[in-house]
Motif scaffolding. Structure first.
Motif, short mmCIF file in Angstrom:
data_model
loop_
_atom_site.label_atom_id
_atom_site.label_comp_id
_atom_site.label_asym_id
_atom_site.label_seq_id
_atom_site.Cartn_x
_atom_site.Cartn_y
_atom_site.Cartn_z
N ILE A 157 -40.10 25.38 -20.51
CA ILE A 157 -39.91 25.98 -22.14
C ILE A 157 -40.00 25.54 -23.16
CG2 ILE A 157 -39.36 27.64 -23.44
CD1 ILE A 157 -38.45 29.38 -21.21
N ILE A 158 -38.51 24.22 -23.20
CA ILE A 158 -38.79 22.81 -24.37
C ILE A 158 -39.98 22.04 -24.12
CG2 ILE A 158 -37.10 21.43 -24.69
CD1 ILE A 158 -36.21 23.84 -25.72
N ALA A 159 -40.46 22.01 -23.27
CA ALA A 159 -41.69 20.76 -22.50
C ALA A 159 -42.82 20.69 -23.35
CB ALA A 159 -41.65 20.71 -21.14
N ARG A 160 -43.05 22.53 -22.88
CA ARG A 160 -44.12 23.21 -23.50
C ARG A 160 -44.29 23.25 -24.65
NH1 ARG A 160 -47.58 25.65 -19.53
NH2 ARG A 160 -46.31 26.04 -17.63
N GLU A 161 -43.03 23.09 -25.55
CA GLU A 161 -43.08 23.50 -26.55
C GLU A 161 -43.23 22.35 -27.77
OE1 GLU A 161 -39.77 24.78 -30.16
OE2 GLU A 161 -39.07 25.61 -28.30
N ILE A 162 -42.80 21.38 -26.72
CA ILE A 162 -42.48 20.27 -27.33
C ILE A 162 -44.46 19.27 -27.27
CG2 ILE A 162 -42.17 17.44 -26.98
CD1 ILE A 162 -39.52 18.74 -26.61
#
Length: 228
Positions: free
Chosen positions: A205-210
């Motif tokens: 999720i964090i990788a997608r958000e970044i």
């Protein structure tokens, strides 16, 4: 041009990419963090390993190279030109105290990606004239992942570097979802992310958000530059 059955990474802006740090992978193994990142669409993994002996590092790098390539992504090795060459990695990232760029280029050839960290304006000026593919401003912001780092470049330093060169610019240090939009908007080509992904409870999720925030900022940069 292809490397094996993969596209040569040199023409591409990678957006966000993962720099590994086993000590920061507190919820999952490094392999799982990499898998989550690749599932999120990250296309470049940089393996950083300071403690393993050469044979152990080589075996680990070979295993991760197979994993990364299975997702159609690229793997670069931090510091160790010898290991990058021996396993056929897609590239290597060098610091100021590592093998000189010209020597690494001679050993690795022209198809292998070479990145170089720069810590000040003098390093930047030298890097502009070296046969490296990417210049990494390090650190961009204060970071706990490298306590011996030089003074941060800050956003003004990124602007200064972008105005100075058309080379691919990566930033590392304190990069996360909250600042990736602004970084991209100022012209960075890539974000090297360590703790924000490695230590996340949900790395995917964090990788997608970044990446999402980076792409929005990149679109703004291209629009403002009249390139979109």
């Amino acid at each position: 041009m292809e490397i094996g059955n993969r596209i040569n990474p040199k023409p591409f802006s990678f957006g966000a990419y993962l720099v590994t740090d086993d000590s920061l992978c507190i919820h999952y193994s490094i392999d799982k963090v990499i898998e989550f990142s690749l599932s999120a669409g990250i296309k470049l993994i940089q393996i950083r390993e300071k403690s393993l002996k050469t044979d152990e590092f080589t075996k680990k790098a070979e295993r991760l190279l197979a994993l990364v390539h299975s997702y159609g992504a690229y793997l670069i090795i931090n510091d160790r030109v010898d290991i990058a060459k021996s396993i056929g990695a897609d590239g290597v990232h060098l610091g100021q105290s590592d093998m000189p760029v010209k020597e690494a280029r001679a050993l690795l050839g022209n198809q292998v990606w070479i990145g170089l960290s720069v810590e000040n304006d003098s390093h930047l000026e030298s890097a502009i004239h070296l046969p490296c593919d990417s210049i990494a401003l390090s650190p961009l912001f204060p970071t706990q992942t490298k306590l011996d780092a030089s003074s941060p470049w800050g956003l003004d330093g990124l602007e200064r570097a972008r105005a100075r060169t058309n080379k691919h610019i990566t930033v590392i240090g304190g990069v996360n979802a909250s600042n990736s939009f602004e970084i991209a908007k100022l012209g960075a080509d890539s974000l090297a992310v360590v703790s924000a992904i490695c230590s996340a409870k949900d790395p995917e999720i964090i990788a997608r958000e970044i990446q999402r925030e980076f792409q929005k900022g990149k679109n703004d940069y291209l629009k403002n530059a009249g390139l979109s």
